[in-house]
Write a protein that holds these residues in place. Sequence first.
Motif, PDB file in Angstrom:
ATOM      1  N   ALA A  48     -23.498  84.392  89.346  1.00 33.10           N
ATOM      2  CA  ALA A  48     -22.904  85.723  89.413  1.00 33.10           C
ATOM      3  C   ALA A  48     -23.125  86.296  90.804  1.00 33.10           C
ATOM      4  O   ALA A  48     -24.026  85.868  91.523  1.00 33.10           O
ATOM      5  CB  ALA A  48     -23.499  86.647  88.363  1.00 33.10           C
ATOM      6  N   THR A  57     -18.244  92.923  90.752  1.00 34.08           N
ATOM      7  CA  THR A  57     -19.037  91.781  90.297  1.00 34.08           C
ATOM      8  C   THR A  57     -18.125  90.601  89.987  1.00 34.08           C
ATOM      9  O   THR A  57     -16.916  90.765  89.781  1.00 34.08           O
ATOM     10  CB  THR A  57     -19.860  92.120  89.036  1.00 34.08           C
ATOM     11  OG1 THR A  57     -18.950  92.516  87.999  1.00 34.08           O
ATOM     12  CG2 THR A  57     -20.848  93.239  89.304  1.00 34.08           C
ATOM     13  N   ASP A  58     -18.702  89.436  89.948  1.00 33.76           N
ATOM     14  CA  ASP A  58     -17.975  88.219  89.595  1.00 33.76           C
ATOM     15  C   ASP A  58     -18.951  87.292  88.889  1.00 33.76           C
ATOM     16  O   ASP A  58     -20.138  87.252  89.255  1.00 33.76           O
ATOM     17  CB  ASP A  58     -17.413  87.549  90.850  1.00 33.76           C
ATOM     18  CG  ASP A  58     -16.500  86.381  90.528  1.00 33.76           C
ATOM     19  OD1 ASP A  58     -16.383  85.467  91.370  1.00 33.76           O
ATOM     20  OD2 ASP A  58     -15.896  86.366  89.429  1.00 33.76           O
ATOM     21  N   TYR A  59     -18.449  86.562  87.904  1.00 27.38           N
ATOM     22  CA  TYR A  59     -19.304  85.692  87.101  1.00 27.38           C
ATOM     23  C   TYR A  59     -18.686  84.308  86.964  1.00 27.38           C
ATOM     24  O   TYR A  59     -17.450  84.171  86.887  1.00 27.38           O
ATOM     25  CB  TYR A  59     -19.492  86.259  85.685  1.00 27.38           C
ATOM     26  CG  TYR A  59     -20.211  87.570  85.625  1.00 27.38           C
ATOM     27  CD1 TYR A  59     -19.517  88.774  85.709  1.00 27.38           C
ATOM     28  CD2 TYR A  59     -21.598  87.612  85.468  1.00 27.38           C
ATOM     29  CE1 TYR A  59     -20.174  89.992  85.650  1.00 27.38           C
ATOM     30  CE2 TYR A  59     -22.267  88.828  85.406  1.00 27.38           C
ATOM     31  CZ  TYR A  59     -21.544  90.014  85.492  1.00 27.38           C
ATOM     32  OH  TYR A  59     -22.213  91.204  85.432  1.00 27.38           O
ATOM     33  N   ASP A  61     -17.536  81.356  84.687  1.00 29.97           N
ATOM     34  CA  ASP A  61     -16.919  81.466  83.365  1.00 29.97           C
ATOM     35  C   ASP A  61     -17.912  81.245  82.230  1.00 29.97           C
ATOM     36  O   ASP A  61     -17.844  81.906  81.192  1.00 29.97           O
ATOM     37  CB  ASP A  61     -15.763  80.466  83.246  1.00 29.97           C
ATOM     38  CG  ASP A  61     -14.574  80.853  84.108  1.00 29.97           C
ATOM     39  OD1 ASP A  61     -13.703  79.992  84.342  1.00 29.97           O
ATOM     40  OD2 ASP A  61     -14.524  82.018  84.565  1.00 29.97           O
ATOM     41  N   LYS A  64     -19.925  84.569  81.607  1.00 28.91           N
ATOM     42  CA  LYS A  64     -19.259  85.821  81.246  1.00 28.91           C
ATOM     43  C   LYS A  64     -19.565  86.201  79.812  1.00 28.91           C
ATOM     44  O   LYS A  64     -19.499  85.386  78.906  1.00 28.91           O
ATOM     45  CB  LYS A  64     -17.745  85.679  81.426  1.00 28.91           C
ATOM     46  CG  LYS A  64     -17.282  85.780  82.856  1.00 28.91           C
ATOM     47  CD  LYS A  64     -15.764  85.657  82.937  1.00 28.91           C
ATOM     48  CE  LYS A  64     -15.302  85.715  84.382  1.00 28.91           C
ATOM     49  NZ  LYS A  64     -13.843  85.508  84.497  1.00 28.91           N
ATOM     50  N   GLY A  65     -19.902  87.466  79.616  1.00 27.01           N
ATOM     51  CA  GLY A  65     -20.211  87.950  78.284  1.00 27.01           C
ATOM     52  C   GLY A  65     -21.657  87.763  77.866  1.00 27.01           C
ATOM     53  O   GLY A  65     -22.116  88.394  76.917  1.00 27.01           O
ATOM     54  N   ARG A  66     -22.378  86.885  78.576  1.00 29.45           N
ATOM     55  CA  ARG A  66     -23.794  86.669  78.250  1.00 29.45           C
ATOM     56  C   ARG A  66     -24.713  87.210  79.340  1.00 29.45           C
ATOM     57  O   ARG A  66     -25.800  87.702  79.049  1.00 29.45           O
ATOM     58  CB  ARG A  66     -24.083  85.180  78.065  1.00 29.45           C
ATOM     59  CG  ARG A  66     -23.346  84.525  76.913  1.00 29.45           C
ATOM     60  CD  ARG A  66     -23.904  83.135  76.627  1.00 29.45           C
ATOM     61  NE  ARG A  66     -23.807  82.248  77.783  1.00 29.45           N
ATOM     62  CZ  ARG A  66     -24.853  81.597  78.301  1.00 29.45           C
ATOM     63  NH1 ARG A  66     -26.062  81.747  77.806  1.00 29.45           N
ATOM     64  NH2 ARG A  66     -24.667  80.790  79.345  1.00 29.45           N
ATOM     65  N   THR A  68     -25.396  89.657  82.839  1.00 32.77           N
ATOM     66  CA  THR A  68     -24.960  90.862  83.526  1.00 32.77           C
ATOM     67  C   THR A  68     -25.733  91.006  84.827  1.00 32.77           C
ATOM     68  O   THR A  68     -26.971  91.003  84.811  1.00 32.77           O
ATOM     69  CB  THR A  68     -25.181  92.111  82.672  1.00 32.77           C
ATOM     70  OG1 THR A  68     -24.466  91.978  81.437  1.00 32.77           O
ATOM     71  CG2 THR A  68     -24.676  93.353  83.395  1.00 32.77           C
ATOM     72  N   ARG A 104     -18.240  82.674  95.734  1.00 32.64           N
ATOM     73  CA  ARG A 104     -18.887  81.883  94.685  1.00 32.64           C
ATOM     74  C   ARG A 104     -19.596  80.656  95.265  1.00 32.64           C
ATOM     75  O   ARG A 104     -20.222  79.911  94.531  1.00 32.64           O
ATOM     76  CB  ARG A 104     -17.861  81.414  93.666  1.00 32.64           C
ATOM     77  CG  ARG A 104     -17.265  82.519  92.816  1.00 32.64           C
ATOM     78  CD  ARG A 104     -16.413  81.925  91.717  1.00 32.64           C
ATOM     79  NE  ARG A 104     -16.008  82.920  90.731  1.00 32.64           N
ATOM     80  CZ  ARG A 104     -15.574  82.625  89.513  1.00 32.64           C
ATOM     81  NH1 ARG A 104     -15.459  81.372  89.142  1.00 32.64           N
ATOM     82  NH2 ARG A 104     -15.231  83.578  88.678  1.00 32.64           N
TER      83      ARG A 104
END
Length: 122
Positions: A48, A57-59, A61, A64-66, A68, A104
């Motif tokens: 991230a 922000t960028d995560y 894949d 994502k969702g897990r 932060t 990234r």
Amino acid sequence: VQLQASGGGSVQAGDSLGLSCAVSGNSRYRVVVAWFHRAPEKGREFVATIDWSGGVTDYADTMKGRFTISRDNAKNTVYLQMNSLKPEDTAVYYCAGRIGTLYRYARYYPYWGQGTQVTVSS
């Protein structure tokens, strides 16, 4: 710019864990910070990243969702909150910094902290 990661540990699958990255140096307020991890027998992988203001922000894949990422510039600290951890999240986690745009790719980050180990057991 100097970075220091902390907060790793050993947890069970499904647990949560928070990492911190302390940022210091004259340019700390303009530093883009990213988290990478290196699993056993694998290369360094992007997790991230967050811009200097905390607004972008960028995560990866798979995170994502897990996971932060956030930052508190008053405390010169960037955080990575990891929820619903899986055994495949086991790795050494590094925070890295750069001035400018979010990327990234590890090769664009010239500043690195030492790693902190995260171990997730099934």
